[in-house]
Structures are given as C-alpha cells and as structure tokens.
Design a protein around this motif. Structure first.
Motif, PDB file in Angstrom:
ATOM      1  N   ASP A 293      -5.917   9.125   9.396  1.00  0.00           N
ATOM      2  CA  ASP A 293      -4.859   9.531   8.473  1.00  0.00           C
ATOM      3  C   ASP A 293      -5.304  10.820   7.786  1.00  0.00           C
ATOM      4  O   ASP A 293      -6.292  10.833   7.059  1.00  0.00           O
ATOM      5  CB  ASP A 293      -4.630   8.411   7.454  1.00  0.00           C
ATOM      6  CG  ASP A 293      -3.393   8.629   6.601  1.00  0.00           C
ATOM      7  OD1 ASP A 293      -2.906   9.772   6.525  1.00  0.00           O
ATOM      8  OD2 ASP A 293      -2.933   7.644   5.989  1.00  0.00           O
TER       9      ASP A 293
ATOM     10  N   TYR B 216       1.611   4.588   4.077  1.00  0.00           N
ATOM     11  CA  TYR B 216       1.185   4.658   5.469  1.00  0.00           C
ATOM     12  C   TYR B 216       2.008   5.681   6.245  1.00  0.00           C
ATOM     13  O   TYR B 216       3.210   5.812   6.012  1.00  0.00           O
ATOM     14  CB  TYR B 216       1.323   3.278   6.120  1.00  0.00           C
ATOM     15  CG  TYR B 216       0.600   2.202   5.343  1.00  0.00           C
ATOM     16  CD1 TYR B 216      -0.786   2.120   5.376  1.00  0.00           C
ATOM     17  CD2 TYR B 216       1.301   1.312   4.540  1.00  0.00           C
ATOM     18  CE1 TYR B 216      -1.465   1.149   4.648  1.00  0.00           C
ATOM     19  CE2 TYR B 216       0.631   0.335   3.805  1.00  0.00           C
ATOM     20  CZ  TYR B 216      -0.744   0.262   3.869  1.00  0.00           C
ATOM     21  OH  TYR B 216      -1.415  -0.682   3.141  1.00  0.00           O
TER      22      TYR B 216
ATOM     23  N   PRO C 126      -4.692  10.383   3.431  1.00  0.00           N
ATOM     24  CA  PRO C 126      -4.717   8.960   3.057  1.00  0.00           C
ATOM     25  C   PRO C 126      -4.380   8.722   1.592  1.00  0.00           C
ATOM     26  O   PRO C 126      -4.858   9.447   0.707  1.00  0.00           O
ATOM     27  CB  PRO C 126      -6.155   8.548   3.364  1.00  0.00           C
ATOM     28  CG  PRO C 126      -6.950   9.806   3.264  1.00  0.00           C
ATOM     29  CD  PRO C 126      -6.032  10.904   3.722  1.00  0.00           C
ATOM     30  N   ARG C 127      -3.539   7.745   1.371  1.00  0.00           N
ATOM     31  CA  ARG C 127      -3.191   7.288   0.029  1.00  0.00           C
ATOM     32  C   ARG C 127      -3.084   5.767   0.099  1.00  0.00           C
ATOM     33  O   ARG C 127      -2.566   5.209   1.077  1.00  0.00           O
ATOM     34  CB  ARG C 127      -1.849   7.868  -0.439  1.00  0.00           C
ATOM     35  CG  ARG C 127      -1.855   9.374  -0.607  1.00  0.00           C
ATOM     36  CD  ARG C 127      -2.619   9.750  -1.875  1.00  0.00           C
ATOM     37  NE  ARG C 127      -2.575  11.170  -2.120  1.00  0.00           N
ATOM     38  CZ  ARG C 127      -3.631  11.967  -1.998  1.00  0.00           C
ATOM     39  NH1 ARG C 127      -4.782  11.500  -1.602  1.00  0.00           N
ATOM     40  NH2 ARG C 127      -3.522  13.247  -2.263  1.00  0.00           N
ATOM     41  N   SER C 128      -3.512   5.108  -0.962  1.00  0.00           N
ATOM     42  CA  SER C 128      -3.443   3.658  -1.009  1.00  0.00           C
ATOM     43  C   SER C 128      -1.994   3.188  -0.921  1.00  0.00           C
ATOM     44  O   SER C 128      -1.124   3.649  -1.660  1.00  0.00           O
ATOM     45  CB  SER C 128      -4.083   3.151  -2.302  1.00  0.00           C
ATOM     46  OG  SER C 128      -4.042   1.746  -2.354  1.00  0.00           O
ATOM     47  N   LYS C 129      -1.751   2.270   0.006  1.00  0.00           N
ATOM     48  CA  LYS C 129      -0.438   1.624   0.208  1.00  0.00           C
ATOM     49  C   LYS C 129       0.671   2.578   0.650  1.00  0.00           C
ATOM     50  O   LYS C 129       1.844   2.237   0.582  1.00  0.00           O
ATOM     51  CB  LYS C 129       0.010   0.865  -1.041  1.00  0.00           C
ATOM     52  CG  LYS C 129      -1.018  -0.113  -1.571  1.00  0.00           C
ATOM     53  CD  LYS C 129      -1.329  -1.191  -0.578  1.00  0.00           C
ATOM     54  CE  LYS C 129      -2.370  -2.156  -1.141  1.00  0.00           C
ATOM     55  NZ  LYS C 129      -2.933  -3.014  -0.145  1.00  0.00           N
TER      56      LYS C 129
ATOM     57  N   THR D 263     -11.536   8.674  11.554  1.00  0.00           N
ATOM     58  CA  THR D 263     -10.454   8.579  10.572  1.00  0.00           C
ATOM     59  C   THR D 263      -9.143   8.724  11.324  1.00  0.00           C
ATOM     60  O   THR D 263      -9.096   9.322  12.405  1.00  0.00           O
ATOM     61  CB  THR D 263     -10.593   9.667   9.498  1.00  0.00           C
ATOM     62  OG1 THR D 263     -10.528  10.945  10.121  1.00  0.00           O
ATOM     63  CG2 THR D 263     -11.909   9.533   8.742  1.00  0.00           C
TER      64      THR D 263
END
Length: 168
Positions: free
Chosen positions: A98, A106, A101-104, A96
């Motif tokens: 990140d 970065y 992590p979160r969608s969209k 991994t």
C-alpha cells in the motif's frame, strides 16, 4: 500435521508437509512443499511444489508462490505479491503493498509486486509496492528497493531520500 490430515492407517492424505503449529487454510499446495511452525497461510494463497516456507511467516489470500521457492523466517507476503519459480527470499525481507497506508482505509486494489524467476532477495531488504524484480536479479541484504530492477542486475544500498513533508 493434524490427525485430520491422516487416513485410517495414520498415513498423510497429501504429499506436502505442514507443521502442526502452523495455521494453513489453503489447500492449493504443491508436492514436496514444507510449511514450518508459527506460519499463517490464508485460504486464497497458491503455493507451488518443492517450496520451503520457514517459521514465523504470513501469506495472505492473493499471493502466488511458484515452484522451488525458499521463503526464509519472518517474511510476510501480502495481497498482490507473486514469486515466480526458483526465487529466494531471505530472512525478514519486508514487502509492502500500500503506497499510502492509513488505518482502516483500504485501497480498491493493491499494486502488483512481481519477483521474477531465479531472483534472490537478501535478508532485511525492503520492497516497495508495485515493483518488478527481473529474472536472476540479486538484491543485497538491507537494500531499500524503490523502483523496478532489470534482469541480472545486482543492487544494494539505501535509496531513501526525503521527497516531501507531511503536514503537521
């Protein structure tokens, strides 16, 4: 190997092998390396000599792989990962890159994960971002690696415990 990778006499134009069902965009590949079917290797990746990348692998742009490395089936190497020389990555090892992590959404920079010379990672191990695994360390199959591993250490098991709860 595609026809574009062969000269007029049907001889390879380079000294490494890429299966014709792989999508390899980088040209930074060392001698005697083999990249097998259903792999995707992005343009910025750097791969050393005598490396074997087995089928169904993904290698992002900011990845460096040293010499004499084996990457078994189903391994994804994301930005920020370096494998030094003589490293073994077992099947379905999960890296991994990140920590949140979160969608969209970065990070501005990905943590650096370093697997040092001669380290071996058993199949199904999970490596969290920003970890350094020392020279000749042995990571057992299925291990969850949450912190740095010193040189020559043998580690295995699940270190995961609840540290906090996300709001609902």
């Amino acid at each position: 190997m595609t026809n574009a990778e062969r000269d007029g006499n049907n001889n390879p134009t380079h000294d490494y092998f890429v299966h014709n069902l792989a999508d390899v965009q980088t040209t930074s590949i060392g001698k005697d390396t083999k990249i097998w079917q259903f792999c995707v290797v992005l343009k910025g990746a750097k791969i050393g000599s005598n490396v074997n990348v087995c089928s169904n692998c993904f290698i992002e742009n900011n990845v460096t792989i040293g010499n004499n490395v084996t990457v078994k089936n189903g391994v994804y190497l994301f930005d920020g990962i370096t494998l030094e020389d003589d490293v073994f990555i077992g099947p379905n090892v999960t890296f991994t890159n990140d920590k949140n992590p979160r969608s969209k959404i970065y990070p501005t920079a990905y943590p650096k994960t370093l697997i040092k010379n001669g380290a071996s990672l058993g199949g199904g191990a999970v490596i969290l971002p920003g970890i350094t695994i020392g020279e000749h360390a042995m990571i057992g199959a299925g291990a969850i690696v949450t912190k740095d591993v010193p040189p020559n250490a043998v580690v295995y098991g699940n270190a995961a415990t609840i540290k906090s709860m996300l709001p609902t």
